[in-house]
Write a protein that holds these residues in place. Sequence first.
Motif, PDB file in Angstrom:
ATOM      1  N   LEU A   1     -11.942  -7.872   1.279  1.00 49.19           N
ATOM      2  CA  LEU A   1     -11.613  -7.003   0.157  1.00 49.19           C
ATOM      3  C   LEU A   1     -12.742  -6.021  -0.110  1.00 49.19           C
ATOM      4  CD1 LEU A   1      -9.767  -6.194  -2.064  1.00 49.19           C
ATOM      5  CD2 LEU A   1     -10.509  -8.159  -3.403  1.00 49.19           C
ATOM      6  N   ALA A   2     -13.968  -6.500  -0.017  1.00 50.68           N
ATOM      7  CA  ALA A   2     -15.121  -5.618  -0.237  1.00 50.68           C
ATOM      8  C   ALA A   2     -15.091  -4.453   0.755  1.00 50.68           C
ATOM      9  CB  ALA A   2     -16.416  -6.409  -0.106  1.00 50.68           C
ATOM     10  N   GLN A   3     -14.785  -4.755   1.996  1.00 51.73           N
ATOM     11  CA  GLN A   3     -14.678  -3.698   3.008  1.00 51.73           C
ATOM     12  C   GLN A   3     -13.586  -2.708   2.628  1.00 51.73           C
ATOM     13  OE1 GLN A   3     -13.931  -5.771   6.630  1.00 51.73           O
ATOM     14  NE2 GLN A   3     -15.994  -6.661   6.765  1.00 51.73           N
TER      15      GLN A   3
ATOM     16  N   GLN B   1      -5.190   2.348  -7.124  1.00 51.40           N
ATOM     17  CA  GLN B   1      -4.676   1.385  -8.115  1.00 51.40           C
ATOM     18  C   GLN B   1      -4.331   0.055  -7.450  1.00 51.40           C
ATOM     19  OE1 GLN B   1      -1.389   3.465 -10.029  1.00 51.40           O
ATOM     20  NE2 GLN B   1      -2.612   3.567 -11.921  1.00 51.40           N
ATOM     21  N   ARG B   2      -3.775   0.156  -6.276  1.00 54.15           N
ATOM     22  CA  ARG B   2      -3.412  -1.076  -5.570  1.00 54.15           C
ATOM     23  C   ARG B   2      -4.648  -1.892  -5.221  1.00 54.15           C
ATOM     24  NH1 ARG B   2       2.389  -1.463  -4.637  1.00 54.15           N
ATOM     25  NH2 ARG B   2       2.757  -0.990  -6.827  1.00 54.15           N
ATOM     26  N   LEU B   3      -5.700  -1.199  -4.833  1.00 54.00           N
ATOM     27  CA  LEU B   3      -6.942  -1.916  -4.517  1.00 54.00           C
ATOM     28  C   LEU B   3      -7.500  -2.593  -5.770  1.00 54.00           C
ATOM     29  CD1 LEU B   3      -8.731   0.514  -2.036  1.00 54.00           C
ATOM     30  CD2 LEU B   3      -7.462  -1.572  -1.526  1.00 54.00           C
ATOM     31  N   GLN B   4      -7.364  -1.914  -6.896  1.00 54.25           N
ATOM     32  CA  GLN B   4      -7.804  -2.541  -8.151  1.00 54.25           C
ATOM     33  C   GLN B   4      -6.996  -3.805  -8.424  1.00 54.25           C
ATOM     34  OE1 GLN B   4      -7.411   0.960 -10.804  1.00 54.25           O
ATOM     35  NE2 GLN B   4      -9.453   0.373 -11.532  1.00 54.25           N
TER      36      GLN B   4
ATOM     37  N   TRP C   1      -6.521  -9.795  -8.635  1.00 58.41           N
ATOM     38  CA  TRP C   1      -5.975 -11.032  -8.057  1.00 58.41           C
ATOM     39  C   TRP C   1      -7.106 -11.945  -7.615  1.00 58.41           C
ATOM     40  CZ3 TRP C   1      -1.386  -9.827  -4.244  1.00 58.41           C
ATOM     41  CH2 TRP C   1      -0.333  -9.248  -4.956  1.00 58.41           C
ATOM     42  N   SER C   2      -8.045 -11.330  -6.929  1.00 59.72           N
ATOM     43  CA  SER C   2      -9.148 -12.101  -6.373  1.00 59.72           C
ATOM     44  C   SER C   2      -9.926 -12.796  -7.491  1.00 59.72           C
ATOM     45  CB  SER C   2     -10.043 -11.138  -5.597  1.00 59.72           C
ATOM     46  OG  SER C   2     -11.249 -11.752  -5.236  1.00 59.72           O
ATOM     47  N   GLN C   3     -10.134 -12.040  -8.569  1.00 59.24           N
ATOM     48  CA  GLN C   3     -10.842 -12.567  -9.734  1.00 59.24           C
ATOM     49  C   GLN C   3     -10.086 -13.746 -10.338  1.00 59.24           C
ATOM     50  OE1 GLN C   3     -11.786  -9.046 -12.027  1.00 59.24           O
ATOM     51  NE2 GLN C   3     -12.218 -10.336 -13.831  1.00 59.24           N
TER      52      GLN C   3
ATOM     53  N   VAL D   1       0.808  -1.240   0.000  1.00 50.16           N
ATOM     54  CA  VAL D   1       0.000   0.000   0.000  1.00 50.16           C
ATOM     55  C   VAL D   1       0.821   1.260   0.000  1.00 50.16           C
ATOM     56  CG1 VAL D   1      -2.182  -0.612   1.073  1.00 50.16           C
ATOM     57  CG2 VAL D   1      -0.194  -0.136   2.514  1.00 50.16           C
ATOM     58  N   SER D   2       2.122   1.141   0.184  1.00 49.45           N
ATOM     59  CA  SER D   2       2.933   2.347   0.328  1.00 49.45           C
ATOM     60  C   SER D   2       3.401   2.889  -1.012  1.00 49.45           C
ATOM     61  CB  SER D   2       4.156   2.069   1.207  1.00 49.45           C
ATOM     62  OG  SER D   2       3.733   1.787   2.523  1.00 49.45           O
TER      63      SER D   2
END
Lengths: 157, 157
Positions: free
Chosen positions: B112-114, B133-136, B141-143, A36-37
């Motif tokens: 991840l949803a949270q 972007q990192r969350l995307q 990955w999850s997909q 995250v950084s």
Amino acid sequence: MGLTGLEVGVIDFFVSAVKVLGLPKSIGEIYGLLFVSPQSLPLDALCQRLNMSKGSASQGLKLLRAFGAVKATYQPGDRRDHFTAEVELKRLVAGFMREQIQPRLSHGEERLAQLLSLGGQLSDQAAGHFQRQRLQKLERWSQRSREVLPLLSGLLE
Amino acid sequence: MGLTGLEVGVIDFFVSAVKVLGLPKSIGEIYGLLFVSPQSLPLDALCQRLNMSKGSASQGLKLLRAFGAVKATYQPGDRRDHFTAEVELKRLVAGFMREQIQPRLSHGEERLAQLLSLGGQLSDQAAGHFQRQRLQKLERWSQRSREVLPLLSGLLE
DNA sequence: TAAATTGTTCATTTTTTCTTGAACGCGGGG
DNA sequence: CCCCGCGTTCAAGAAAAAATGAACAATTTA
């Protein structure tokens, strides 16, 4: 110095993830924070922000580097190494396979070879016959693993 | 009552195997013994031959049954359950996936949803952009996991 | 070259996980 | 109806794994 809500969330996410893989929590913490950084972080920043000993951080980074999950980046005007997360899933999986799975698989195959030689001495009675079949079964399993696991990396292109 | 060399070898093999999967040694011992045994065995036979407490054996069998890795067979004239190893690799993998991997994966997706909702509150500054972007990346990955892991069972036909 | 900074290693302590064994519940036989 | 065999559960103890922190290299710089 403290962690934001998002940072805590992401770190938590990775902590659970690495536990599934049988790795220590500290690995997940380190990787999660780097993930995250926006900036690369030196070892002591990781220790401070994660409340982690220098020893843990050092060992964790060593393992993560072996996986290729973090890379050390040179920072001009700073003697310390700065670390960044590798975020290509394919590479992470490949590194994990190479460092953790393959060695154990090879070890298992050695073991199996020893078993097979023991199997040669089995009786021709029903019990011996049964056990020989079981050893063959193990051989087939081993073969399958060798075939299938490498495919996994390929599927993640 | 004691174990033969082959039995010890096979049990050892499975003990290492289950450790890779993050399961306790006792699971490997039980499964290993059932795997080499021509006859099905009742709980107390497992305890005696493996020098294992009734509690461990009971809990181990419970988990192995949940995986579909052992089946209880009815033995006429014996009130006890007798157990047999399931030896189809495909079924073992499927059971492990279903019982151990999928639940953790689902849990991860909730997490991840949270995270994604937290991500909505990020700033439009550079740092916020980076973290979005990192969350995307995590979503992708999850997909991928949802797509690829089920394939694994299929490859083991 | 001495002192300071960075990172590693490893014995010890802490934490986590697994195993044990005794108590309990359930179901037949006697 | 009570006892006995079988299996489960769970609190407590044992074992295994991970984190700590202090000692030690290595490397820089003053």
